[in-house]
Each structure stands twice: as structure tokens, then as C-alpha cells.
Design an enzyme around this catalytic site. Structure first.
Site, PDB file in Angstrom:
ATOM      1  N   HIS A  84       3.343 -27.690 -18.954  1.00 34.17           N
ATOM      2  CA  HIS A  84       4.715 -27.358 -18.543  1.00 34.17           C
ATOM      3  C   HIS A  84       5.698 -27.927 -19.552  1.00 34.17           C
ATOM      4  O   HIS A  84       5.574 -29.080 -19.965  1.00 34.17           O
ATOM      5  CB  HIS A  84       5.009 -27.942 -17.160  1.00 34.17           C
ATOM      6  CG  HIS A  84       6.384 -27.618 -16.677  1.00 34.17           C
ATOM      7  ND1 HIS A  84       6.672 -26.427 -16.051  1.00 34.17           N
ATOM      8  CD2 HIS A  84       7.546 -28.294 -16.763  1.00 34.17           C
ATOM      9  CE1 HIS A  84       7.958 -26.401 -15.750  1.00 34.17           C
ATOM     10  NE2 HIS A  84       8.516 -27.521 -16.187  1.00 34.17           N
ATOM     11  N   ASP A 163      11.866 -26.379  -3.202  1.00 29.62           N
ATOM     12  CA  ASP A 163      12.444 -26.458  -4.555  1.00 29.62           C
ATOM     13  C   ASP A 163      13.368 -25.287  -4.834  1.00 29.62           C
ATOM     14  O   ASP A 163      14.397 -25.449  -5.489  1.00 29.62           O
ATOM     15  CB  ASP A 163      11.339 -26.528  -5.613  1.00 29.62           C
ATOM     16  CG  ASP A 163      11.958 -26.689  -6.998  1.00 29.62           C
ATOM     17  OD1 ASP A 163      12.650 -27.701  -7.208  1.00 29.62           O
ATOM     18  OD2 ASP A 163      11.792 -25.795  -7.854  1.00 29.62           O
ATOM     19  N   ARG A 170      21.394 -27.644  -6.251  1.00 32.26           N
ATOM     20  CA  ARG A 170      21.719 -28.601  -7.337  1.00 32.26           C
ATOM     21  C   ARG A 170      22.496 -27.902  -8.441  1.00 32.26           C
ATOM     22  O   ARG A 170      23.405 -28.478  -9.041  1.00 32.26           O
ATOM     23  CB  ARG A 170      20.427 -29.202  -7.899  1.00 32.26           C
ATOM     24  CG  ARG A 170      19.782 -30.214  -6.949  1.00 32.26           C
ATOM     25  CD  ARG A 170      18.355 -30.523  -7.371  1.00 32.26           C
ATOM     26  NE  ARG A 170      18.269 -30.973  -8.737  1.00 32.26           N
ATOM     27  CZ  ARG A 170      17.210 -30.799  -9.525  1.00 32.26           C
ATOM     28  NH1 ARG A 170      16.132 -30.190  -9.083  1.00 32.26           N
ATOM     29  NH2 ARG A 170      17.215 -31.237 -10.755  1.00 32.26           N
ATOM     30  N   SER A 185      11.068 -31.923  -8.707  1.00 31.24           N
ATOM     31  CA  SER A 185      11.113 -30.464  -8.767  1.00 31.24           C
ATOM     32  C   SER A 185       9.956 -29.932  -9.630  1.00 31.24           C
ATOM     33  O   SER A 185       9.207 -29.035  -9.217  1.00 31.24           O
ATOM     34  CB  SER A 185      12.470 -30.046  -9.352  1.00 31.24           C
ATOM     35  OG  SER A 185      12.454 -28.723  -9.786  1.00 31.24           O
ATOM     36  N   LYS A 189       5.912 -28.361  -8.192  1.00 30.58           N
ATOM     37  CA  LYS A 189       5.399 -27.023  -8.532  1.00 30.58           C
ATOM     38  C   LYS A 189       4.056 -27.131  -9.259  1.00 30.58           C
ATOM     39  O   LYS A 189       3.152 -26.334  -9.044  1.00 30.58           O
ATOM     40  CB  LYS A 189       6.423 -26.280  -9.388  1.00 30.58           C
ATOM     41  CG  LYS A 189       7.623 -25.817  -8.558  1.00 30.58           C
ATOM     42  CD  LYS A 189       8.710 -25.187  -9.382  1.00 30.58           C
ATOM     43  CE  LYS A 189       9.500 -26.212 -10.137  1.00 30.58           C
ATOM     44  NZ  LYS A 189      10.775 -25.815 -10.675  1.00 30.58           N
TER      45      LYS A 189
END
Ligand code: URA
Length: 427
Positions: A84, A163, A170, A185, A189
């Protein structure tokens, strides 16, 4: 046990620590609608100023994981490693790394996201390949990874419902750039996506969420500890995002650059950067390779073959994948002086690419896959006045203001600066 949200907001406002039961109740109640957005916004703002302990971050992350589907990849043989990036400009790394790692027999099941603002998204880049399908059922996704060892698809809507709600909140309440909220967050995931191990690419610098190395280090350490605490081996690389990664910024041209790297082209520095990331992913899966052995899979075509297999399996037509960009308007930017490139601001280059049509200013905008920027020089390169340092491509007229905006992203001076892609590795 039931609580009153106002009490939890006040606790956080006063710098107190919430326990697991309180956090679980808050997140569950938020997803069911029992806690309204205005109270959750107040909580996010209190967290912004008061922070969270590692235990609170872990509890928040796991409470979020439980609000959606949790993918079980255990019926795919082998150690599954995910990757990621916290986002950047010219970041086509996953499109190179996933087939590269898969070419060593390590399965990669990856869900990716779209771009927004100055940052690009892997999904948008893959969708520039005609026919490439990004919407898969979890069963189809797993079947493909079982059959050919890799898949990159869009994130399932059923994953981490909290999320989706919280991120949107947010976004409009000034609480995005807060380390505990970013860490929970991202990691919720990743954990819900089911991989056994995770490589995090935490970008830092002008084009990234994290603007300085200290914050990047804290975010990386927080996420690595979170992953390891829930049994997912996690390593983070801190990547320099002060200039775009590689030479292409856009969609179709980034896929073409990925193919160039996968077939042994591009610069030694860029190939080595990707090889170091691949080495860590392979290590996480228990496979030890030198960077030379990894780079060999670019030269022998094995990594490229895996990309082609993935594109074919997902219905994509790769016949024009390496074609140059074709747009109505093309502008070449020259250096106009002697010297070295000292600055090539990733944020500004990303914003110019977006305005050329390659990205989205708002989530609802559509993308022109052919629009974008090809850079011909990077930080540290020597240039002369007539050298073309970048080419801008768009299907809308490219005005003087946009050209000036691109030029303001670049500094040419007398100092030959060194530029490193990988700044630190956090294990
Ligand atoms: N990316 C995410 O998925 N979440 C954040 O909070 C920030 C970046």
C-alpha cells in the site's frame, strides 16, 4: 454496555484515554447511524488535537475492521503479501511491483484506489487499458490469484464501512492529516483485505500527505506496530515524494512506463528502487533474493509476462499499451538556461497533470487517459537552454497560465543535488 457519545467526545477533548468497549460502541453506533455525523466530527477534531495512544489506535483499527467484510485468503496456497502506498505523483509502483513479485511465485492479491487532486490512483491507470475490469466479486478475485498468482482490482464496497463514512467526514472537517486517523484508516482496510504480510510505502515530501520525515516516521512506525500486533508481518519504506516517481505522470503514459521498466528499460535508479521494494515483499513471504536476481526478472521477460497474464485475465486489451500519448495539444517545456535541475515539485507537477485532464479535482470528475506529462529530466540532471525537460499533453488548449504553473514547479541552479528514492526502512 451503552454509552453517551457526548461523554466520549468530552473525554477525548480533555485528553483522556478511551477503552476498547467505548471505541467499539462508538464505531458500531456510527455505522448504524445512532451516532450522527456532527458528533463524530467533534470526536475527530478532539482526536486531531489530543491524539491517541497506540492501544487506542489498535482498538479503533480493529473496531473499524469489524464494520465490513473480512476477506479470507487462506485457501490460496502460499504467503500472500499486500502493498500500500500513502499516495503520490507518478506512482506506478504497484503496476510494476505486483507482477514482479508474482514472477517469483509469491501470490499478490491487491485492491487499489483512485486518484484525487494532485495524486494519481492505480485503478485509474489500469482502466486506461481498454476493457480492463476492476470490479470483481471476492470469489472471482481469489480464483484469479489461485490460477495465475496475481490480481489488482478496485476495493470492495463491503470492506470497512466505517472508513468510508469517516473518511468522507474527515475530508470536509479538516481532520484528514492526523496520524492516528490515517493509520487506522489505512490499516483497517489492509487487515480486512486478508493478506498475511504487508509492505507499506509511506511517502514523504512536497507531493505527499506527510510533509516531513519525522511525521512520516511516526506514521510508518504506528502502522508497522499495528500490523504486527494483529499478526500481519508489516514493513514500511519511507519514499521521497519531493519529485514525481519515474518520468511519466498521467494514466496511459504511466502504464507505458511500467511496461518499459518491466521489460528492462528506464533508469538503473528506478529499477533498483522497485527491486528493493520487491526484495522486502519477497522476504515477507520467506523468499530471499538479491536485487540483481530480482532485476533479472525484468530482463528475462518473466515479470512482464505476469503483467500480460493479469491484463488478459481481467479482460484488458494490451495491444496499444506502449503507444505514445496522443492528444490535440502538446507543449514542450525547455530549460531556458544552463544548470542542474534542483527542484521538480511533485505537488505542482501533479496539479498541472490534473488540470491537463489526467486527474480529478473532485470525486465526480472524469479522467482523460491520454492527458499527462512526460518528464525528460529529473533532480540532479544537467540541462542546457534548448533541452526539452518536459512535454505536456492535453485535449484542451494548454494556456500560458498552466505553462507558467509547470515552470514554477522547476528550479534550475548551479548545484548538482543528489536525490534518493528510499529514505528509510521501518521494520
Ligand atoms: N489514505 C487512506 O486510506 N486513509 C487516510 O486517512 C489517508 C490516506
Amino acid at each position: 454496555m451503552t454509552y453517551r457519545m457526548v461523554d466520549l467526545i468530552q473525554k477525548k477533548r480533555d485528553g483522556e484515554i478511551l477503552d476498547k468497549a467505548e471505541i467499539n460502541w462508538m464505531i458500531e453506533s456510527y455505522v448504524t447511524g445512532a451516532v450522527p455525523d456532527y458528533q463524530m466530527s467533534a470526536f475527530a477534531m478532539a482526536t486531531y488535537f489530543k491524539g491517541m495512544t497506540s492501544e487506542e489506535i489498535a482498538d479503533l483499527t480493529m473496531a473499524m475492521v469489524k464494520t465490513g467484510e473480512q476477506i479470507d485468503l487462506s485457501d490460496i496456497p502460499g504467503i500472500k503479501v499486500d502493498k500500500h502506498s500513502t499516495g503520490g505523483v507518478g506512482d506506478k509502483v504497484s503496476i510494476i511491483l505486483v507482477p514482479l513479485v508474482a514472477s517469483f511465485g509469491v501470490p499478490v492479491a491487491k485492491m487499489s484506489g483512485r486518484g484525487l487532486g494532485h495524486t494519481g490512483g492505480t485503478l485509474d491507470k489500469l482502466e486506461s487499458i481498454p476493457g480492463y475490469r476492476i470490479e470483481y466479486s471476492i470469489e472471482e478475485f481469489k480464483a484469479q490469484v489461485r490460477d495465475i498468482g496475481l490480481s489488482i482490482i478496485g476495493q470492495s464496497d463491503d470492506l470497512v464501512k466505517a472508513d468510508k463514512l469517516l473518511y468522507a467526514l474527515r475530508d470536509v472537517t479538516g481532520t484528514v492529516d492526523q496520524i492516528p486517523l490515517i493509520a487506522s484508516s489505512i490499516m483497517s482496510k489492509k487487515i480486512a483485505s486478508g493478506a498475511d504480510a504487508i509492505l507499506l510505502d509511506v511517502t514523504v515530501g512536497n507531493g505527499a500527505f506527510m510533509k516531513n520525515i519525522d511525521d512520516a516516521r511516526i506514521l510508518a512506525r504506528t502502522m508497522v506496530d499495528l500490523g504486527n500486533a494483529v499478526g500481519r508481518k508489516t514493513v514500511a519504506v519511507i519514499t521521497n515524494m519531493n519529485q514525481p516517481l519515474g518520468y511519466a505522470v498521467g494514466n496511459h503514459n504511466e502504464i507505458a512506463e511500467a511496461v518499459e521498466v518491466l521489460t528492462g528499460g528506464s533508469t538503473k535508479e528506478f529499477r533498483t528502487y522497485i527491486a528493493v521494494l520487491a526484495q522486502i515483499m519477497l522476504q515477507l513471504a520467506g523468499v530471499e533474493k538479491t536485487t540483481e536476481e530480482i532485476i533479472a526478472n525484468f530482463d528475462n521477460g518473466q515479470a512482464y509476462e505476469k503483467l500480460m497474464e493479469m491484463i488478459a485475465a481481467q479482460g484488458g486489451d494490451a495491444s496499444n499499451i506502449s503507444e505514445p500519448l496522443q492528444t490535440k495539444y502538446i507543449v514542450e517545456i525547455t530549460a531556458d538556461q544552463h544548470g542542474f535541475i534542483e527542484k521538480l515539485g511533485a505537488m505542482d507537477v501533479g496539479l498541472v497533470a490534473m488540470k491537463l485532464g489526467a486527474g480529478r479535482a473532485t470525486k465526480a470528475d472524469s479522467i482523460d487517459f491520454q492527458a499527462g506529462i512526460n518528464l525528460h529530466a529529473k533532480i540532479g540532471d544537467a540541462v542546457s537552454p534548448t533541452d526539452v525537460i518536459a512535454t505536456l499533453y492535453s485535449n484542451q488548449p494548454i494556456g500560458d497560465a498552466l505553462i507558467a504553473e509547470f515552470k514554477s514547479a522547476v528550479n534550475i541552479g548551479s548545484e548538482q543535488k543528489e536525490y534518493k528514492e528510499i529514505l528509510e526502512i521501518i521494520r
